[in-house]
Design a protein around this motif. Structure first.
Motif, mmCIF file in Angstrom:
data_model
loop_
_atom_site.group_PDB
_atom_site.id
_atom_site.type_symbol
_atom_site.label_atom_id
_atom_site.label_comp_id
_atom_site.label_asym_id
_atom_site.label_seq_id
_atom_site.Cartn_x
_atom_site.Cartn_y
_atom_site.Cartn_z
ATOM 1 N N PHE B 20 -40.778 13.729 -55.949
ATOM 2 C CA PHE B 20 -40.958 12.528 -55.134
ATOM 3 C C PHE B 20 -42.390 12.021 -55.221
ATOM 4 N N GLN B 21 -43.352 12.934 -55.035
ATOM 5 C CA GLN B 21 -44.741 12.480 -55.002
ATOM 6 C C GLN B 21 -45.214 12.007 -56.368
ATOM 7 N N SER B 22 -44.766 12.670 -57.429
ATOM 8 C CA SER B 22 -45.192 12.222 -58.751
ATOM 9 C C SER B 22 -44.615 10.853 -59.069
ATOM 10 N N LEU B 23 -43.360 10.651 -58.713
ATOM 11 C CA LEU B 23 -42.767 9.340 -58.953
ATOM 12 C C LEU B 23 -43.438 8.272 -58.114
ATOM 13 N N LEU B 24 -43.776 8.626 -56.874
ATOM 14 C CA LEU B 24 -44.463 7.664 -55.999
ATOM 15 C C LEU B 24 -45.800 7.265 -56.590
ATOM 16 N N LEU B 63 -48.947 18.611 -55.383
ATOM 17 C CA LEU B 63 -47.644 18.342 -55.976
ATOM 18 C C LEU B 63 -47.565 16.959 -56.590
ATOM 19 N N VAL B 64 -48.697 16.408 -57.010
ATOM 20 C CA VAL B 64 -48.678 15.128 -57.710
ATOM 21 C C VAL B 64 -49.060 15.388 -59.149
ATOM 22 N N GLU B 65 -48.198 15.012 -60.052
ATOM 23 C CA GLU B 65 -48.496 15.174 -61.464
ATOM 24 C C GLU B 65 -48.480 13.814 -62.114
ATOM 25 N N SER B 66 -49.467 13.572 -62.962
ATOM 26 C CA SER B 66 -49.635 12.206 -63.433
ATOM 27 C C SER B 66 -49.023 11.947 -64.790
ATOM 28 N N ASN B 67 -48.652 12.955 -65.556
ATOM 29 C CA ASN B 67 -47.941 12.639 -66.789
ATOM 30 C C ASN B 67 -46.728 13.546 -66.942
ATOM 31 N N VAL B 68 -45.809 13.100 -67.749
ATOM 32 C CA VAL B 68 -44.493 13.745 -67.825
ATOM 33 C C VAL B 68 -44.601 15.162 -68.360
ATOM 34 N N PHE B 69 -45.556 15.381 -69.264
ATOM 35 C CA PHE B 69 -45.700 16.692 -69.882
ATOM 36 C C PHE B 69 -46.033 17.748 -68.833
ATOM 37 N N THR B 70 -47.096 17.469 -68.062
ATOM 38 C CA THR B 70 -47.454 18.440 -67.026
ATOM 39 C C THR B 70 -46.420 18.470 -65.909
#
Lengths: 247, 140
Positions: B20-24, B63-70
């Motif tokens: 949720f947080q990464s998508l946000l 719990l925020v990830e900024s790119n898909v790989f990580t």
């Protein structure tokens, strides 16, 4: 919107502290505590590493990646502090649950076992130096009254030698083992008898489905042919009798 | 029989929060995207000088990830590791462990960056990359 476009500020390219790097590092440390002797083989057996080697390896990977644009320098700091924090928490502060068999109180904090010392994470050549350094730090903290020194009781409890302290838990555990073995043997026998009579499952499903099925075997045992198992009955006579009895 | 989702509760919550947080964060950056600026979100991620007024970011930033790989690596780590640890320890113990490990390194990293910034008296320590690698990023 409150998020800020950085051209409006004089500060640009601020490092953002984000990501699960510290959580990943702490998971590696936790695995090192739970399975310290476990060996992981990578690349089909070319590299085989014991689990306690992984935290420092991960730290090296993060260091390398923080020089590239993939990870930031904040990630390196996060990994380092995650390593120290998780090890300190698991070593000194986490409540450990004793075995359910013993009547020990659950006031045990931390894990004082020798395999979880800080020096175990480092390879063999540098281990004595790290151990000496870590001992110095620990004694300094004890002198400052921040940490309580480990007693021999703590260390033996961490190793799981509960029988040293009391005699009865050892025999209680042996008793439980014996009971478990007996139960397993009984289960085995039941399984063998069940598999030896394949028709018994079919016969048991019919009388069990009917509410008055218990009366049927006694009534029809004289009239019908005896089956392989005691209580096995033919289907049609039971069906009519039980239908009238139900209604 | 439908496939059972065999994820213990705390791990489930963590994975959901990560996603949720990464998508946000990705959605916010997409909405605000311009050619000539880097977007930071001080109320979701921890930005050293700007997030002091948003104290919850010390926890949410983990719990925020900024790119898909990580993001996939984090998801896999949380799934397998979280499941194993939640069974080895109880759910409550795992929740406490996660709170400790999420909060304290964030605070320490924050303090370290702020102290280094104060000592060096310029913003180079809070830069994303060292000045030698600036050709990877577009200048503002």
């Amino acid at each position: 919107m409150l998020d800020i476009k950085l051209t409006e500020l004089s500060l640009h390219r601020l490092t953002i502290i984000a990501g699960t790097v510290s959580v990943q590092m702490s998971f590696l440390v936790a695995f090192s505590q739970l399975v310290p002797a476990h060996t992981v083989t990578l690349f089909r057996g070319i590299i085989s590493l014991r689990v306690p080697r992984f935290p420092l390896l991960y730290l090296g990977i993060v260091t390398f990646l923080s020089l590239t644009p993939l990870l930031t320098s904040a990630s390196l700091l996060l990994a380092l502090f995650g390593f120290l924090t998780s090890w300190t928490y698991l070593r000194f502060y986490k409540t450990v649950f004793p075995d359910l068999d013993t009547s020990q109180s659950s006031s045990l904090r931390g894990d004082a076992s020798e395999t979880f010392a800080f020096a175990e994470f480092f390879p063999a050549p540098v281990k004595p130096f790290v151990a000496a350094f870590a001992d110095q730090v620990f004694e300094a903290l004890v002198a400052m009254r921040l940490c309580t020194p480990f007693s021999p009781a703590d260390m033996s409890a961490a190793r799981g030698d509960s029988y040293l302290q009391r005699g009865t838990p050892g025999s209680a555990r042996a008793e439980a083992e014996r009971r478990r073995a007996i139960a397993l043997r009984a289960l085995d026998q039941r399984l063998h008898s069940a598999s030896a009579n394949p028709s018994s499952s079919q016969a048991s499903s019919q009388p069990s489905g009917q509410p008055s099925g218990q009366q049927a075997p006694t009534q029809t045992a004289t009239t019908s042919q005896p089956g392989e198992m005691l209580g096995e009955t033919k289907f049609e006579p039971d069906h009519e009798d039980d239908d009238t009895r139900k209604s | 029989m439908p496939p059972r989702i065999n994820i213990p509760p705390v791990t489930r919550a963590l994975l959901a929060a990560l996603l949720f947080q990464s998508l946000l964060s990705a959605a916010i950056r997409y909405r605000q995207w311009t050619e000539h600026a880097d977007i930071v979100i001080p109320y979701l991620t921890l930005v050293p000088q700007l997030s002091i007024v948003y104290p919850w970011t010390f926890i949410t930033t983990t719990l925020v990830e900024s790119n898909v790989f990580t993001l996939t690596i984090s998801g896999a780590t949380l799934y397998y590791g979280g499941r194993y640890l939640e069974r080895a320890w109880s759910s409550r113990e795992l929740a406490k462990f996660m709170a400790v490990v999420a909060l304290i390194p964030n605070v320490l990293t924050f303090l370290t960056l702020v102290i280094l910034f104060t000592l060096s008296r310029n913003e180079s320590w809070t830069y994303v990359n060292s000045p030698a690698l600036t050709f990877f990023r577009r200048p503002c």
